[in-house]
Design an enzyme around this catalytic site. Structure first.
Site, PDB file in Angstrom:
ATOM      1  N   SER A  84      -7.622   0.672  -1.811  1.00  0.00           N
ATOM      2  CA  SER A  84      -6.962  -0.168  -0.817  1.00  0.00           C
ATOM      3  C   SER A  84      -7.778  -1.418  -0.549  1.00  0.00           C
ATOM      4  O   SER A  84      -8.992  -1.458  -0.773  1.00  0.00           O
ATOM      5  CB  SER A  84      -6.771   0.604   0.492  1.00  0.00           C
ATOM      6  OG  SER A  84      -7.926   0.520   1.302  1.00  0.00           O
ATOM      7  N   ASP A  85      -7.101  -2.464  -0.076  1.00  0.00           N
ATOM      8  CA  ASP A  85      -7.825  -3.634   0.404  1.00  0.00           C
ATOM      9  C   ASP A  85      -8.399  -3.312   1.782  1.00  0.00           C
ATOM     10  O   ASP A  85      -7.942  -2.401   2.480  1.00  0.00           O
ATOM     11  CB  ASP A  85      -6.897  -4.855   0.464  1.00  0.00           C
ATOM     12  CG  ASP A  85      -7.655  -6.159   0.245  1.00  0.00           C
ATOM     13  OD1 ASP A  85      -8.887  -6.181   0.458  1.00  0.00           O
ATOM     14  OD2 ASP A  85      -7.038  -7.162  -0.147  1.00  0.00           O
ATOM     15  N   ALA A  86      -9.399  -4.095   2.175  1.00  0.00           N
ATOM     16  CA  ALA A  86     -10.144  -3.785   3.391  1.00  0.00           C
ATOM     17  C   ALA A  86      -9.247  -3.854   4.624  1.00  0.00           C
ATOM     18  O   ALA A  86      -8.617  -4.881   4.887  1.00  0.00           O
ATOM     19  CB  ALA A  86     -11.323  -4.742   3.554  1.00  0.00           C
ATOM     20  N   HIS A 124       0.804  -1.220   0.000  1.00  0.00           N
ATOM     21  CA  HIS A 124       0.000   0.000   0.000  1.00  0.00           C
ATOM     22  C   HIS A 124       0.841   1.274   0.000  1.00  0.00           C
ATOM     23  O   HIS A 124       0.286   2.380  -0.104  1.00  0.00           O
ATOM     24  CB  HIS A 124      -0.983  -0.015   1.170  1.00  0.00           C
ATOM     25  CG  HIS A 124      -2.176  -0.877   0.905  1.00  0.00           C
ATOM     26  ND1 HIS A 124      -2.111  -2.251   0.915  1.00  0.00           N
ATOM     27  CD2 HIS A 124      -3.455  -0.564   0.567  1.00  0.00           C
ATOM     28  CE1 HIS A 124      -3.296  -2.749   0.617  1.00  0.00           C
ATOM     29  NE2 HIS A 124      -4.125  -1.751   0.395  1.00  0.00           N
ATOM     30  N   ALA A 184      -6.441  -2.585   5.178  1.00  0.00           N
ATOM     31  CA  ALA A 184      -4.999  -2.502   4.950  1.00  0.00           C
ATOM     32  C   ALA A 184      -4.397  -1.158   5.358  1.00  0.00           C
ATOM     33  O   ALA A 184      -3.257  -1.130   5.833  1.00  0.00           O
ATOM     34  CB  ALA A 184      -4.687  -2.807   3.488  1.00  0.00           C
TER      35      ALA A 184
END
Length: 966
Positions: free
Chosen positions: A242-244, A221, A246
């Site tokens: 973004s991923d959850a 990230h 992260a």
């Protein structure tokens, strides 16, 4: 427009190009409004008439999590079709349903987080089902087709906006938010980046999602590759979501930054545009951004860059041009015309049929029409969904498909579960109160379970005990993990109140509440519920799970312990293999349907530990084979298995095939469809063939078909047919920067069938390790008996280049290249050699440039780490080992007299020339104050001309660069 109506602002003018409209809208937003847009759930701006917007809608093989939808085969099954046209049509169907569902439910998003293009490097990865292939070329071809379908064909407006997952080198669930993938430059460029690059360059991608893991010591990230690579591949504004959770991981689990303000600023500046964190609550992210702005860690320009990319996607989706959007679905008739249509149902069946791979066939298939078939196994009457599936509208199990195809009178069934009763210490048995409306699965009845029977319900009665109890179906899914099911098909599950109920139609959920473990205890067993960690106990008000802390310590023999777990005696009333053997003995052919439940042992958050089938299923397979040698193994799974194929006359594999899985399998078994799926990844024969799960160096550890030197169980690209095919008339030439290959394929069988013609290349005289063979192109063909197809491929010569670490760029090496044509990477039917002009190898100009530590040719005992938090790579020894680095062909010119190394940490660096004197040893006088506090060490080193250079690293230091002087 009347005199009192103000003119529409420029961002509402469809005649203007999108960039001008984005700029206009951006200029009208306040800083607070723009900051609020950075969260996944962007609020409306009512004063400008801008609606709320959220990024993210799962659509991996159908619209997920939003209720009933057409469910297509898992992504790895779509990869097994090797058919871009089919996959494009699947993408179109999914995007049409997303639009239709959006029209009736505003929670459905049009920014879809699909497809997953992570390469299937390691078959024990829990999310193997989500990727397309271990090969970057095949992965990018299938991903490009799917994204084109999701985007739609309109030149201006997109039907949905696909986001690729997960950037970058993400292939493990074990410690996925804290582990780092050490990815050397050749692997980075030739392997992991390649699948993303070719898909992005095709022009149908709206953005990417970074992965949870770290690459070379730095969280994805805050990856500098987002700017250096991703956004250099296209002029489009790519949205990075973004991923959850992260963003918070950067501080909470990874401890990469000291404060969330620093972490949020670093992610935004690296290129993350939308923060998926804390669910629908945007307040924490907004506060972090404001804090970063106040501390000078961010500027308004940084915020504008992210919001601009978000708005670009929203304009492309037609949000600001409702009258112009060709994909708009506005009426009930439009919804009906786009959702769950006969065309989509037919496409789901076509995809499921094309995904079936015939791995072995000694002539038992296809089945004759009068064959008496026994279909057995734990998945024989199942149509399994996974975490990214929609809710089934239609379903077909193998049993149902075979009933439909051969007639119920010719098909027998044995599920093969163990039938058990659980006796308590006082002699009573666990008892399940009956429930109306659920089919008797144990008898093989058709029809789906009542969708109202969902895990988490508390209105159903909990289990009790009585004198006779209830016979339960027990399935051990491997690793000691089991499910228990009532005779009417309801799975035992645990709700929030802690009671055990028969209340689930299938195991599922983020935390599965339907799995248990039997733990030996004295003369009996404790029953531990894996979802909570607590043991099952019998109380006056029903059967429940003890709190984990009490359950762990409570003694079953302590009469005063109210939370004491029950000690059960397992009473087996029928073994599954006995039922299978009876059914097999009475049939002409047995079809054993084996595989996995996508929510158990190998899924998101959980890697597998072995390639072997669970012991329970191996017992069933042995029982069937002993009772009837004509045993066909039909594997239905999200990943490869290592099975004893030699002992079986026929083996098939298909990923979980969605709503039409059973019909498709039955039609292939019956010969209505000749199988033509091809393996998208290597099937290894044994766990010993696998590298470490966290070893991402596919070159150094000889991973995937590209480099694997052993004998696979089944090779990449493998798949058989009911027809035979002849390859002939190969022509190959190289000119004007293009390699052109043509040949013919003839169906020499007696049925119409598909063949997948595959073209591979191998460098015949490489100066560095190159793939044993590498896929260049493929084509799926449909041929009638006796028909011949002309196949030709034009491949740019640049596709044969490799990443030259000595000069940090791509280089096409001159020399001979073998072109291999055939039906798999190992089934080569034709070959030819072309000689290419290229750029000869040149030594490293180390006298002028020095050496970047990461640009090694070979290594052992090292890993790559971050040079700084924002950019660059360094090399460090693996903890407890001595690291070795080799740099070939270093040109010291007329001579050098000194060496300088840039290092951080403590330890020593030893530098030696090939065949030279004793190594030069450099060591810091004192450890540096932090991992990024680099200093320079100098020593005398005499060298001239070209030599190989060897470096040995000891301790915990980081080596960044080696320079030479004199």
């Amino acid at each position: 427009m009347t005199a009192s109506t103000p003119p529409a602002p420029p961002f509402r003018d469809p005649r203007l190009p999108f960039p001008k409209r984005v700029d206009d809208l951006l200029s009208r937003l306040t800083l607070d409004e723009k900051t609020a847009f950075l969260h996944q759930f962007a609020p409306a701006v009512e004063r400008l008439g801008v609606a709320a917007f959220r990024t993210g809608q799962e659509a991996l093989h159908g619209v997920a999590w939003m209720g009933p939808a057409t469910v297509f085969p898992q992504a790895v099954g779509l990869g097994a079709t090797w058919n871009e046209d089919l996959v494009r049509r699947v993408g179109e169907a999914v995007s049409r349903e997303a639009r239709a569902m959006r029209a009736r439910d505003e929670r459905v998003g049009l920014n879809v987080w699909s497809p997953t293009v992570n390469l299937l490097r390691h078959p024990l990865w829990g999310r193997n089902e989500e990727g397309y292939s271990e090969d970057p070329k095949l992965t990018s071809a299938i991903a490009t087709a799917y994204t084109r379908g999701l985007r739609g064909g309109h030149p201006t407006y997109w039907r949905t906006a696909p986001v690729l997952k997960h950037w970058l080198a993400h292939n493990n669930e074990t410690d996925r938010d804290t582990s780092s993938a050490s990815v050397r430059p050749r692997v980075l460029n030739e392997y992991d980046l390649r699948a993303f690059r070719e898909t992005v360059e095709a022009g149908a991608v709206a953005g990417v999602m970074p992965a949870y893991n770290l690459v070379n010591g730095r969280p994805n990230h805050v990856s500098p590759y987002l700017g250096r690579h991703l956004r250099a591949w296209t002029r489009d504004d790519l949205l990075v979501c973004s991923d959850a959770g992260a963003p918070s991981n950067l501080v909470d689990s990874e401890h990469y930054f000291a404060t969330h303000e620093e972490a949020t600023a670093a992610a935004l500046r690296a290129g993350v545009d939308s923060f998926t964190d804390h669910g629908t609550d945007s307040s924490k992210i907004v506060a972090r951004v404001r804090g970063a702005l106040e501390r000078g860690l961010l500027t308004e320009d940084d915020v504008d860059a992210a919001v601009r990319r978000q708005l670009s996607v929203r304009f492309r989706l037609g949000e600001f041009d409702p009258g112009q959007d060709p994909h708009a679905v506005t009426t009930a008739e439009d919804v009906a015309a786009a959702f769950d249509t006969p065309e989509h149902r037919a496409l789901a069946q076509e995809a499921a049929e094309q995904a079936v791979v015939l791995l072995k066939n000694d002539g038992v298939l296809p089945l004759a029409p009068d064959t008496r078939v026994a279909v057995v196994g734990l998945l024989a009457d199942e149509c399994k969904l996974d975490w990214y599936s929609g809710t089934l509208i239609h379903r077909s199990t193998p049993l149902e498909g075979l009933y439909e195809r051969f007639g119920a009178e010719r098909v027998s069934f044995a599920e093969g579960v163990d039938r058990v009763r659980l006796r308590t210490a006082d002699g009573t048995f666990l008892h399940v109160l009956p429930s109306d409306g659920a089919p008797d699965r144990a008898a093989g009845a058709e029809g789906a379970l009542d969708p109202a029977l969902l895990a988490g319900r508390t209105d159903l009665p909990p289990l009790t005990t009585d004198a006779t109890g209830t016979e339960l179906a027990l399935v051990d899914w491997g690793e000691g993990l089991l499910t228990l099911r009532a005779p009417d098909g309801r799975y035992l599950s645990v709700a929030e109140d802690g009671f055990v109920r028969a209340s689930a139609d299938q195991p599922g959920g983020w935390i599965v509440q339907e799995t248990f473990r039997l733990e030996p205890h004295g003369d009996g067993h404790l029953l531990r519920h894996t979802g909570t960690g607590g043991h099952v106990r019998v109380a006056a008000d029903g059967v429940k799970v003890a709190a984990p802390d009490a359950s762990s310590d409570a003694s079953p023999d302590a009469s005063s312990a109210g939370d004491a777990p029950e000690v059960f005696e397992l009473v087996v009333t029928e073994r599954g293999e006995d039922a299978v053997a009876r059914a097999a003995a009475q049939a002409d052919v047995v079809v054993v349907v084996a595989g996995n439940d996508p929510h158990i042992n190998g899924r998101e958050t959980e890697d597998r530990t072995t390639l072997r089938l669970p012991a329970h299923q191996e017992r069933l397979l042995r029982a069937a084979r002993a009772a009837n040698p004509a045993t066909v193994l039909a594997l239905t799974s999200a990943y490869p298995y290592a099975v004893d194929a030699q002992a079986l006359p026929a083996v098939l594999w298909t990923a979980h095939g969605g709503q039409a899985a059973g019909t498709a399998l039955a039609r292939v078994l019956a010969g209505d469809v000749s199988p033509a799926g091809r393996l998208p990844q290597t099937w290894y024969a044994d766990d010993a063939d696998l590298p470490g799960l966290l070893d991402y160096d596919v070159i150094g550890s000889r991973q995937t078909y590209l480099y694997f030197e052993g004998t696979p169980l089944f090779p990449f690209g493998h798949g058989l047919s009911y027809a035979s095919f002849a390859y002939a008339d190969l022509s190959a030439r190289a000119e004007a920067g293009t390699v052109s290959v043509s040949f013919t394929v003839t169906n020499t069988g007696d049925v119409t069938a598909d063949e997948v013609a595959q073209l591979y290349v191998r460098a015949e005289a490489p100066s560095v390790p190159r793939p044993r063979r590498e896929l260049l192109a493929h084509r799926r063909l449909t041929l009638a008996p006796g028909a011949t197809a002309d196949v030709s491929f034009d491949v740019p010569a640049s596709a044969l280049a490799f990443w030259d670490v000595a000069h940090d760029r791509w280089r096409l090496e001159p020399g001979p290249y073998a072109l291999l044509v055939g039906a798999s990477c190992e089934d080569v039917r034709l070959s030819a050699t072309v000689t290419l002009d290229g750029e000869p190898a040149a030594p490293r100009p180390v006298r002028e440039r020095g050496l970047e530590a990461v640009a090694f040719d070979e290594q052992s005992g090292t890993e790559i780490v971050d040079l700084t938090r924002t950019a660059g790579d360094a090399v460090t020894p693996v903890a407890g080992r001595t690291g070795e680095l080799l740099y070939r062909g270093c040109d010291f010119g007329a001579g050098v007299t000194g060496v300088t190394v840039s290092v951080a940490g403590e330890g020593s660096v030893e530098i030696a020339l090939d065949g030279g004197a004793a190594p030069v040893v450099l060591s810091p006088d004192a450890p540096a104050p932090g991992p990024y506090a680099y200093g320079e060490l100098r020593a005398a080193l005499a060298a001239e001309g070209v030599h190989d250079l060897r470096i040995r690293l000891r301790g915990s230091l980081r080596l960044a660069h080696v320079g030479f002087s004199g």
